[in-house]
Design a protein around this motif. Structure first.
Motif, short mmCIF file in Angstrom:
data_model
loop_
_atom_site.label_atom_id
_atom_site.label_comp_id
_atom_site.label_asym_id
_atom_site.label_seq_id
_atom_site.Cartn_x
_atom_site.Cartn_y
_atom_site.Cartn_z
N ILE A 146 0.83 -1.21 0.00
CA ILE A 146 0.00 0.00 0.00
C ILE A 146 0.86 1.26 0.00
CG2 ILE A 146 -1.70 1.32 1.31
CD1 ILE A 146 -2.84 -1.29 2.32
N GLY A 147 1.91 1.26 0.80
CA GLY A 147 2.80 2.42 0.85
C GLY A 147 3.45 2.69 -0.49
N LEU A 148 3.86 1.62 -1.18
CA LEU A 148 4.50 1.80 -2.48
C LEU A 148 3.50 2.33 -3.51
CD1 LEU A 148 7.05 1.40 -4.21
CD2 LEU A 148 6.25 -0.91 -4.72
N VAL A 149 2.29 1.74 -3.51
CA VAL A 149 1.26 2.22 -4.43
C VAL A 149 0.96 3.69 -4.18
CG1 VAL A 149 -1.17 1.99 -5.09
CG2 VAL A 149 0.24 -0.06 -4.73
N PHE A 150 0.84 4.07 -2.91
CA PHE A 150 0.60 5.47 -2.59
C PHE A 150 1.76 6.35 -3.05
CE2 PHE A 150 1.21 9.07 0.28
CZ PHE A 150 0.00 9.74 0.12
N GLY A 151 2.99 5.88 -2.85
CA GLY A 151 4.16 6.64 -3.27
C GLY A 151 4.18 6.89 -4.76
N ILE A 152 3.90 5.83 -5.55
CA ILE A 152 3.88 6.00 -7.01
C ILE A 152 2.80 6.99 -7.42
CG2 ILE A 152 3.43 4.83 -9.20
CD1 ILE A 152 4.67 2.32 -7.98
N THR A 153 1.61 6.83 -6.84
CA THR A 153 0.49 7.72 -7.19
C THR A 153 0.78 9.16 -6.79
OG1 THR A 153 -1.05 5.87 -6.87
CG2 THR A 153 -1.98 8.09 -6.91
N ALA A 154 1.25 9.35 -5.56
CA ALA A 154 1.52 10.71 -5.08
C ALA A 154 2.62 11.38 -5.89
CB ALA A 154 1.90 10.67 -3.60
N ALA A 155 3.68 10.64 -6.21
CA ALA A 155 4.77 11.22 -6.98
C ALA A 155 4.30 11.60 -8.38
CB ALA A 155 5.93 10.23 -7.06
N THR A 156 3.47 10.74 -8.99
CA THR A 156 2.96 11.03 -10.33
C THR A 156 2.13 12.30 -10.32
OG1 THR A 156 2.92 8.67 -10.87
CG2 THR A 156 1.54 10.14 -12.20
N VAL A 157 1.22 12.42 -9.35
CA VAL A 157 0.37 13.60 -9.28
C VAL A 157 1.19 14.85 -8.99
CG1 VAL A 157 -1.50 14.70 -7.97
CG2 VAL A 157 -1.66 12.28 -8.60
N ALA A 158 2.17 14.74 -8.08
CA ALA A 158 2.97 15.90 -7.70
C ALA A 158 3.78 16.43 -8.88
CB ALA A 158 3.90 15.53 -6.54
N ILE A 159 4.44 15.54 -9.61
CA ILE A 159 5.26 15.98 -10.74
C ILE A 159 4.39 16.54 -11.85
CG2 ILE A 159 6.92 15.26 -12.48
CD1 ILE A 159 8.03 15.45 -9.68
N PHE A 160 3.23 15.93 -12.08
CA PHE A 160 2.32 16.47 -13.09
C PHE A 160 1.85 17.87 -12.69
CE2 PHE A 160 -2.04 17.15 -14.60
CZ PHE A 160 -1.79 17.20 -15.96
N GLY A 161 1.53 18.06 -11.39
CA GLY A 161 1.14 19.39 -10.93
C GLY A 161 2.25 20.41 -11.11
N MET A 162 3.49 20.00 -10.84
CA MET A 162 4.61 20.90 -11.01
C MET A 162 4.78 21.30 -12.48
SD MET A 162 8.63 20.22 -10.12
CE MET A 162 8.81 19.10 -11.51
N ARG A 163 4.65 20.32 -13.37
CA ARG A 163 4.75 20.63 -14.80
C ARG A 163 3.64 21.57 -15.25
NH1 ARG A 163 5.36 15.96 -18.98
NH2 ARG A 163 5.27 17.83 -20.24
N THR A 164 2.44 21.36 -14.72
CA THR A 164 1.32 22.22 -15.09
C THR A 164 1.57 23.66 -14.65
OG1 THR A 164 -0.21 20.36 -14.92
CG2 THR A 164 -1.16 22.58 -14.85
N VAL A 165 2.06 23.82 -13.42
CA VAL A 165 2.35 25.16 -12.92
C VAL A 165 3.44 25.82 -13.75
CG1 VAL A 165 3.29 26.44 -10.97
CG2 VAL A 165 1.58 24.67 -10.58
N MET A 166 4.49 25.06 -14.09
CA MET A 166 5.57 25.62 -14.90
C MET A 166 5.05 26.05 -16.26
SD MET A 166 8.64 22.94 -14.01
CE MET A 166 9.69 23.60 -15.29
N ARG A 167 4.22 25.20 -16.86
CA ARG A 167 3.70 25.53 -18.20
C ARG A 167 2.85 26.79 -18.14
NH1 ARG A 167 1.57 21.09 -19.17
NH2 ARG A 167 3.10 20.20 -20.60
N ARG A 168 1.99 26.89 -17.12
CA ARG A 168 1.13 28.07 -17.01
C ARG A 168 1.94 29.32 -16.72
NH1 ARG A 168 -4.08 25.57 -13.69
NH2 ARG A 168 -4.86 24.30 -15.43
N ASN A 169 2.97 29.22 -15.90
CA ASN A 169 3.82 30.38 -15.62
C ASN A 169 4.51 30.87 -16.87
OD1 ASN A 169 3.12 30.41 -12.94
ND2 ASN A 169 4.92 29.30 -12.23
N LEU A 170 5.03 29.92 -17.67
CA LEU A 170 5.70 30.32 -18.90
C LEU A 170 4.72 30.84 -19.93
CD1 LEU A 170 8.41 27.52 -19.23
CD2 LEU A 170 8.71 29.89 -18.55
#
Length: 365
Positions: A146-170
């Motif tokens: 469960i911890g690993l599944v949560f880690g993969i999911t959380a990391a995926t969402v976090a990096i996607f959010g970071m990319r979205t913010v970067m794209r919108r800022n640019l």
């Protein structure tokens, strides 16, 4: 519009350090490898983990560089696949040599996929990683992940959010740069239009009078001298208007105020009848009449409710007439008070009167 952005910032210089901090979670596989350092699988596990960390950091740096040139768009598949393939192979070696602790690599592979692939493909990769981890855990009796599944999911969402913010800022930066470019272009066009309004008619009249004077030189010398004197006056007035426009673009000029009055009245839906020439107005009265036009047109637009407006210029007067109700306070407004003071300073008078229908503001010298 795409522009290359250069000049590292403080955050940009510390970026690799921020990315490297997350390698902390590879300490468990390294520790497991160190515990079995006397065995081949322990040594291979350590080598695979170190190589995996190096692959991840190289991919992060390269993806950041490529994405910066592509304005945070998805990196080419040809760029992403070798890195993802190498990390997957090294991750498989970690799991084979180190067992359950080697599954830590799956979070980094998911992050790498989101960094380099379109969202739909990255989600597929993350789902496959979760499925593979659960299957391996079930096959080897490693317990729930469960911890690993949560880690993969959380990391995926976090990096996607970071990319979205970067794209919108640019995107926002690009929009600001485009707006600034358009503002400069609009100002340039407006300046060119005002100069045309200021000089167009004057230069035409100057040309006509020069041709007339040339024809009169032999048949009517007195008339020719009068035309040449008038030509000199017109040239000096035109030159003065240009100097005012260039030295202080917002300084008032009579041709410029007429041009702006035409635009302002049209924007307010008021029909305008304006003089085509200011040549008959003496130089000493041009600034006063420019203020008269500005104040009169401002009052028409703000207070009159008029449908039409007419500006009449003579060598001794400037009058603004409209068919509206006129300003509510005709004699005490600060604008009219200032205009009355300007008029008095050059020996002119300001007169306001009601028409049937309408209102008139006139300055006479």
């Amino acid at each position: 519009m795409s522009e290359q952005r250069t000049g590292p910032t403080q955050v940009g210089r510390l970026g690799p350090l921020f990315a490297g901090v997350w390698l902390f979670f590879l300490l468990d596989p390294l520790t497991e490898g160190w515990r079995h350092r006397d065995e081949v699988r322990g040594v291979l596990g350590i080598v695979a983990t170190v190589a995996f960390a190096a692959f991840y950091m190289v991919l992060w740096s390269r993806a950041r560089h490529v994405r910066g040139r592509l304005t945070v768009s998805d990196a080419p598949v040809s760029f992403a696949l070798p890195y993802l393939g190498g990390m997957t192979a090294l991750g498989a070696a970690m799991v084979a040599c180190l067992g359950e602790t080697g599954l830590a690599c799956t979070v980094y592979i998911a992050v790498a996929a989101v960094m380099t692939l379109p969202l739909k493909r990255a989600v597929v990769v993350a789902a496959l990683l979760i499925a593979a981890s659960l299957a391996l855990s079930a096959a080897n009796d490693w317990g729930g992940q469960i911890g690993l599944v949560f880690g993969i999911t959380a990391a995926t969402v976090a990096i996607f959010g970071m990319r979205t913010v970067m794209r919108r800022n640019l995107d926002l930066l690009d929009s600001e740069q485009e707006n600034a470019r358009l503002a400069v272009e609009n100002e340039r066009n407006r300046f060119a239009r005002d100069l045309h309004d200021i000089l167009g008619h004057s230069l035409t009249v100057i040309t006509v009078k020069a041709e007339l004077a040339q024809r009169l030189v032999d048949i009517d010398p007195e008339r020719a001298r009068a035309e040449l004197a008038d030509l000199e006056r017109l040239s000096r007035d035109a030159l003065a208007d240009v100097r005012r426009a260039v030295s202080g673009y917002r300084e008032l000029t009579l041709p410029g105020e007429l041009a702006r009055a035409r635009e302002a009245l049209a924007a307010a839906g008021i029909e305008s009848r304006l003089p085509q020439s200011t040549d008959d107005v003496p130089s000493q009265l041009r600034e006063l009449f420019a203020w008269t036009v500005r104040e009169g047109v401002t009052n028409v637009i703000r207070h009159s409710g008029a449908h039409s407006c007419e500006i009449v210029l003579t060598p001794t007067s400037a009058e603004i007439r409209d068919d509206g109700r006129g300003p509510e306070v005709a004699d005490d407004g600060s604008g009219l008070t200032g205009l009355r003071e300007r008029s008095a300073a050059v020996g002119a008078t300001l007169v306001t009167r009601s028409l049937e229908p309408g209102f008139s503001l006139q300055v006479s010298a």
